[in-house]
Design a protein around this motif. Structure first.
Motif, short mmCIF file in Angstrom:
data_model
loop_
_atom_site.label_atom_id
_atom_site.label_comp_id
_atom_site.label_asym_id
_atom_site.label_seq_id
_atom_site.Cartn_x
_atom_site.Cartn_y
_atom_site.Cartn_z
N ASP A 164 6.24 40.39 70.53
CA ASP A 164 6.37 39.56 71.73
C ASP A 164 7.84 39.30 72.06
N GLU A 165 8.65 39.05 71.04
CA GLU A 165 10.07 38.82 71.28
C GLU A 165 10.75 40.07 71.83
N ALA A 166 10.32 41.23 71.37
CA ALA A 166 10.90 42.48 71.87
C ALA A 166 10.57 42.67 73.35
N THR A 167 9.35 42.33 73.72
CA THR A 167 8.96 42.42 75.13
C THR A 167 9.85 41.52 75.99
N GLU A 168 10.09 40.30 75.52
CA GLU A 168 10.96 39.37 76.25
C GLU A 168 12.39 39.89 76.33
N ALA A 169 12.88 40.42 75.22
CA ALA A 169 14.27 40.90 75.19
C ALA A 169 14.49 42.05 76.17
N LEU A 170 13.50 42.90 76.30
CA LEU A 170 13.63 44.07 77.16
C LEU A 170 13.60 43.70 78.65
N SER A 171 13.10 42.52 78.96
CA SER A 171 13.07 42.08 80.35
C SER A 171 14.28 41.22 80.71
N ALA A 172 15.10 40.90 79.73
CA ALA A 172 16.28 40.06 79.98
C ALA A 172 17.48 40.92 80.36
N SER A 173 18.41 40.30 81.07
CA SER A 173 19.63 41.02 81.45
C SER A 173 20.63 40.99 80.30
N LEU A 174 21.50 41.99 80.26
CA LEU A 174 22.50 42.08 79.20
C LEU A 174 23.76 41.30 79.57
N ASP A 175 24.39 40.75 78.57
CA ASP A 175 25.69 40.11 78.74
C ASP A 175 26.72 41.21 79.00
N ASP A 176 27.41 41.15 80.11
CA ASP A 176 28.37 42.19 80.47
C ASP A 176 29.46 42.37 79.43
N ARG A 177 29.76 41.32 78.67
CA ARG A 177 30.81 41.42 77.66
C ARG A 177 30.44 42.40 76.55
N LEU A 178 29.14 42.66 76.39
CA LEU A 178 28.69 43.53 75.30
C LEU A 178 28.74 45.00 75.66
N ILE A 179 28.89 45.29 76.95
CA ILE A 179 28.84 46.67 77.41
C ILE A 179 30.25 47.26 77.46
N ASP A 180 30.42 48.40 76.82
CA ASP A 180 31.68 49.14 76.83
C ASP A 180 32.84 48.31 76.27
N ALA A 181 32.57 47.59 75.18
CA ALA A 181 33.63 46.83 74.52
C ALA A 181 34.52 47.79 73.73
N GLU A 182 35.67 47.28 73.31
CA GLU A 182 36.62 48.13 72.58
C GLU A 182 36.10 48.49 71.19
N GLN A 183 35.43 47.54 70.53
CA GLN A 183 35.00 47.76 69.15
C GLN A 183 33.82 46.85 68.85
#
Length: 296
Positions: A164-183
């Motif tokens: 159930d938590e996975a279903t919820e996570a997949l419908s949530a938006s991502l934090d932009d800070r996590l995308i294409d970070a340096e490391q």
């Protein structure tokens, strides 16, 4: 960003709640019983799932459990059962392991393709073909295999809650800070450390990211030196006291996994795909990788 890159990975990672629920309905009677001495064998991603299961089984008091790559298997230890995890069923090292231990160990294969040599060599097969994948980068097969194994230890309620938590996570938006970070540094404790190692591998494979993984308590013994603004420290599972404050002092972005650790890995899958697309890379066909390693 192109949504056509990684189209198979996207479909497969988003199907994980469904494949986990299917896994919970499988006949797992061939898997080890409490008290059996067990080794779990896999390559790459499958090895990291083996590590997580081995730690979880021992922590739960189910019995001695060790995880190996097939070429590092200890022939000096005695086991009742060997579990092999392989999506392709054609990996050379797994085939050789099964041949070398035929008649010596009861072998169980968690297998993504049952029309392969591994299916013929293992004593028992758990058919996970419903979780097989087209993308080279593994997501749902690995986590579904772990859910099968986890279901023999954890309660049904715990496993269904993760779905159930996975279903919820997949419908949530991502934090932009996590995308294409340096490391990215991924941390875990106990059975979750294998998931942290797998999270780092997913980022390397899918988007060529600079990633590392550590035991949560060991992170402050040197690796925290790499933390800095524009970089991510991602704790899968519960965080050690004081770690978040120390990471925040470095200016790095600290992520504390509040969901089930397997669900946190699903979130990493989403970040890996988004980062790959941001970098113009196709995780379905990553550089230098193929679906199965077949040695001459």
């Amino acid at each position: 960003m192109s949504s056509t890159l990684g189209i198979h990975m996207e479909e497969e990672l988003r199907s994980q709640p469904d494949t986990w629920r299917t896994a919970l309905k499988l006949d797992s009677s061939a898997l080890p019983k409490k008290g059996e001495r067990v080794c779990v064998v896999g390559c790459g991603t499958s090895w990291f799932m083996a590590q997580s299961y081995a730690a979880l089984r021992e922590q739960s008091g189910e019995g001695i459990t060790d995880a190996f790559t097939p070429t590092e298997f200890s022939t000096e230890r005695e086991y009742d059962t060997a579990i092999v995890i392989t999506r392709s069923g054609t990996t050379s090292e797994i085939i050789n392991f099964l041949k070398q231990n035929a008649g010596k160990l009861h072998t169980v294969a968690l297998l993504g393709d049952v029309n392969t040599p591994v299916a013929d060599l293992a004593d028992d097969v758990i058919d996970l073909s419903f979780a097989d994948e087209k993308s080279v980068v593994q997501t749902r097969f690995a986590t579904t295999a772990l859910m099968v194994l986890r279901s023999t230890i954890a309660t049904e309620e715990t496993c269904l809650k993760a779905c159930d938590e996975a279903t919820e996570a997949l419908s949530a938006s991502l934090d932009d800070r996590l995308i294409d970070a340096e490391q990215y540094s991924f941390l875990g404790r106990g059975w979750v450390q294998g998931l942290a190692t797998e999270a780092a591998l997913k980022m390397r494979e899918s988007c060529q990211a600079w990633t590392e993984s550590y035991n949560s308590m060991e992170y402050r013994h040197g690796p925290i030196a790499i933390a800095a603004p524009g970089r991510i420290t991602w704790q899968l599972g519960s965080s050690p006291d004081g770690l978040e404050d120390q990471v925040n002092e470095t200016g790095a972005t600290y992520v504390e996994g509040s969901a089930d650790p397997m669900v946190e890995l699903v979130k990493v899958h989403m970040v890996a795909l988004a980062t790959a697309r941001a970098r113009g890379l196709d995780p379905d066909h990553p550089r230098n990788l193929s679906r199965s390693v077949i040695l001459k």
